[in-house]
Design an enzyme around this catalytic site. Sequence first.
Site: not given
Length: 349
Positions: A110, A121, A124
């Site tokens: 990732c 957001c 996050c």
Amino acid sequence: MGEIFEGPDILSMNLAELSADELFAGGKKFRAKQVYGWLHVKNAASYGEMTDLPKELRERLAAERPIRGCVKETMQESAVDGTRKYLFRLSDGNYVESVFMRYHHGNSVCISSQVGCRMGCAFCASTIGGLTRNLTAGEMLSQIYMIGRDTGERVSNVVVMGTGEPLDNYENLVRFIRMLSDENGHNISERNITVSTCGLAPMIRRLRDEDLQINLALSLHAPDDAMRRTIMPVAKSCSLAEVFDALRYYYEGNKRRLTFEYSLIAGKNDSAECAKKLAERLKGLNCLVNLIPVNPVTERNFKAPKAYFVQEFKKLLEKYGIHVTIRREMGRDIDGACGQLRKRYMKNS
Ligand code: SAH
């Protein structure tokens, strides 16, 4: 945002561009292919390793074509499942995180697409300090190469789900995907690459027109605009109607099953009514919902629902005929949510 570095960035050049570089002029084109192989197949981190090149050329390359890749700063390995979280230092001193995961179908990495993020957001950690800069294609590739080098294992899947909004760094993202799937390079099939977006509808449309076979994941997190706007600022400029139109357009292009990520936040988006609305919105789409019990972030006040409620939410969606998985928690004993290792490290350094 303009050019990230001055001068040629060799790690972001494709083979045709590298072959056209003046350093390989005059019958030395095969040298370009050698260098490309060292950088993109053999995971070389310096010209010193390219032992089949003349010393003179290596020195010239080192002076005039610096390799602006990632350097491992630190790594945490999970004792539970072997997941590894890497912190990389970039050539300008910024840091990015990447994660290496072992699945039965192969190894997955990732990667981050930006230093920080400007999407804001609410749950996050990556967006807390805002956006510092975009990553180059070479820096995105280098995260994968340096993990391959460190583990000595082949990486077969790549997800662009780390820090950053990939479609906010569009040109570099597309260049990265084309180079990663290049048969002269790492040769990872486009079908094994997934890009996750918070839903920049015009960019999703543009991406379809690139005619790539990559998978798309949408961070949905709410069943309607009103709720989505309270946790994702992007929902104020792109309505779900626009996003879903763009997704349908994308799907018509490559017919790849769409993924919807839905981070479950206790008392916010985890009710039976949310599940019902969500199912209605997804009806008829070839898709998979990936439920992610929200990862608590020190600076944020969100909590994940109890495991029982996560299961209930899943069952409800399934009752409406939706395919659902619950994200397998990887590396739960190493630094929780994305972006937290980088933030903690920056505070301490
Ligand atoms: N910007 C892209 C990719 C980065 S985030 C996007 O929005 O999709 C990768 C996924 O993790 C997104 O679905 C994001 O919403 C989710 N995420 C971020 N922080 C989280 C947290 N604390 N808990 C659970 N999911 C989180």
